[in-house]
Write an enzyme that holds these catalytic residues in place. Structure first.
Site, PDB file in Angstrom:
ATOM      1  N   SER A 118       0.839  -1.200   0.000  1.00  0.00           N
ATOM      2  CA  SER A 118       0.000   0.000   0.000  1.00  0.00           C
ATOM      3  C   SER A 118       0.868   1.241   0.000  1.00  0.00           C
ATOM      4  CB  SER A 118      -0.940  -0.010   1.201  1.00  0.00           C
ATOM      5  OG  SER A 118      -0.385   0.773   2.236  1.00  0.00           O
ATOM      6  N   LYS A 119       0.282   2.284  -0.544  1.00  0.00           N
ATOM      7  CA  LYS A 119       0.982   3.558  -0.678  1.00  0.00           C
ATOM      8  C   LYS A 119       1.473   4.071   0.666  1.00  0.00           C
ATOM      9  CE  LYS A 119      -1.698   6.433  -2.907  1.00  0.00           C
ATOM     10  NZ  LYS A 119      -2.358   7.128  -3.966  1.00  0.00           N
TER      11      LYS A 119
END
Ligand code: GLU
Length: 486
Positions: free
Chosen positions: A239-240
């Site tokens: 995930s970012k």
């Protein structure tokens, strides 16, 4: 074009940096297209105007180029822009309505929730038989067949049958008539004669709906292939917020594009033997979408780093120098540009090449050669400069004043001096290394000294002795200088 030719597509939404997951999807599509003399269509899904930017699109094209997916290759087609096809999407929506495969609906979200008692149960079919005509605030929904099953054949996951009764009447267009993702995506795939949809598994829930749409539009559905999710060391989906995702960030950290490509190709697939490092051309030849493993793929940065080291070592001397170039200038290099000496770098490069895991590490491996005075790592200093370091350094300094300046001589002198201090060579090297390079680890010491030259080596030994004797002054040398100048 013959119908049997394989046509794959990569369909990113340009809403941010290009991620490693996208890069893997693109590479798998590229391999399938190229190995079959087929076509790779790049379609930019840019209809979400609030989140898109041309900058991201340019970034995607640039990143694809970096990993070898080049617009100049005959297999490459596009880029097409989804926003150019909106009229076609609307036309298809109309066609579905005329054929009674879609209907207008004026239910609000709240009404649906009130009726179904839940946020997540999907649409309840309230407007199915109301026969609404198009109009303001009337969305268009697909009429899912009442009976039967939709059989999705996925090259990686096998066949899954979905009862149509469990597939909701999903939205095709909004109340203002603007087409939604499921419709636009399928219409473009149909129009672009896509034969294989190879994409991330986050799209799995869309697949039965999309397959129904393909059929409703009168086309045979494509071969589906949903790639495994990519997870970090904690088995969490990348995930970012948690993980480094952007391909560009990896490149900026000193990963070689070739190493990235090799590693990304192995995120869910292998050549079938125990080889891991292999040229892209060979992976392209061996790649089979059916061989992709549906289990989550672990993005192991340590393994990627090890791959990178291998790729760095395999570079020719020229390619290595070229690959290092960005890290030998500002903003990475701490030395003034005029202090850089290409000949000295060429001499030291082979020593560094075998030791780097990341290209970016080159800067601190060689900075001592181009700086007036080394950058002292204080932890290294504390570790190497124990109480008897000054005596040792003093003796080394005297001996080095007259020794022939060659690595073998420098080594035997230090061996002898160290011996007189009761130190083995390894121990005796540490203070010399820190005095000269600023750190306890680095390139082979005696080659480094030879390259640095007698004069500069002696000066650094003197400065280190001064620093040991008067730590306060030496530590604040530059500041003192500035104060004196004021
Ligand atoms: N634009 C979609 C995405 O970025 C891709 C859809 C697809 O590959 O079908 O996730």
């Amino acid at each position: 074009m013959t119908r049997s030719a394989i046509r794959v597509r990569f369909a990113p939404s340009p809403t941010g940096m290009f991620h490693v997951g996208g890069a893997r999807s693109a590479l798998y599509n590229w391999a399938v297209a190229r190995q079959s003399a087929g076509t790779f269509v790049l379609r930019v899904e840019d209809t979400d105007t609030a989140r898109n930017s041309p900058e991201w699109t340019a970034g995607i094209i640039r990143a694809l180029e970096t990993i070898g997916i080049s617009a100049s290759d005959p297999a490459f087609e596009g880029p097409y822009f989804q926003s150019d096809n909106v009229a076609r999407h609307r036309e298809a929506a109309l066609q579905l309505h005329v054929a009674a495969l879609a209907y207008y609906c004026d239910c609000t979200r709240d009404q649906v929730r009130e009726r179904t008692g839940s946020e997540h149960s999907g649409y309840d079919g309230f407007c199915r038989e109301r026969g609404l005509e198009s109009g303001e605030n009337r969305a268009l929904r697909f009429r899912t067949p009442d009976h039967g099953h939709t059989l999705v054949a996925d090259a990686i996951r096998g066949r899954t049958s979905f009862p149509n009764s469990a597939i909701e009447d999903f939205l095709l267009a909004r109340g203002d008539g603007s087409p939604l993702f499921l419709l636009a995506n399928v219409v473009d795939d149909v129009d672009e004669d896509v034969t294989h949809v190879i994409r991330g598994e986050e799209h799995l829930p869309n697949t039965p709906k999309q397959q129904l749409l393909w059929e409703a539009l009168g086309s045979a559905p494509p071969q589906w292939a949903h790639l495994p999710v990519i997870v970090n060391e904690k088995r969490q989906k990348l995930s970012k917020r948690r993980d480094k995702l952007a391909l560009e960030d990896y490149l900026a950290d000193g990963f070689l594009a070739e190493a990235m490509v090799n590693y990304l190709m192995l995120l869910g697939w292998g050549p079938g033997d125990d080889r891991e490092i292999l040229p892209y051309a060979e992976m392209e030849r061996l790649f089979r979408i059916e061989d992709v493993n549906p289990a989550p793929a672990f993005f192991d940065v340590r393994k990627l780093t090890a791959f990178n080291g291998e790729y760095i070592r395999a570079l020719s001397a020229e390619a290595f120098a070229e690959a290092c170039a960005p890290w030998l200038v500002e903003p990475y290099a701490p030395w003034p540009p005029e202090a850089f000496d290409a000949k000295v770098f060429a001499a030291v490069a082979p020593l560094a090449q075998t030791r780097l895991a990341l290209l970016s590490q080159i800067t601190e491996q060689v900075d001592f050669l181009f700086l007036d005075r080394p950058v002292f790592d204080e932890a290294s200093w504390a570790k190497a400069m124990k109480q008897d370091a000054a005596a040792l350094l003093g003796d080394v300094r005297s001996a080095y004043t007259s020794v022939p300046w060659r690595e073998d001589e420098l080594k035997s002198v230090l061996t002898a001096v160290g011996g007189r201090h009761g130190l083995r060579l390894g121990k005796a090297q540490a203070p010399v290394r820190v005095a000269v390079t600023g750190r306890t680890v680095g390139l082979p010491l005696f080659e480094s000294l030879e390259l640095l030259g007698r004069e500069r080596t002696l000066k650094r030994l003197d400065e280190a002795l001064e620093r040991i004797r008067r730590p306060h002054r030496a530590f604040h040398h530059d500041q003192d200088l500035e104060e004196e100048q004021m």
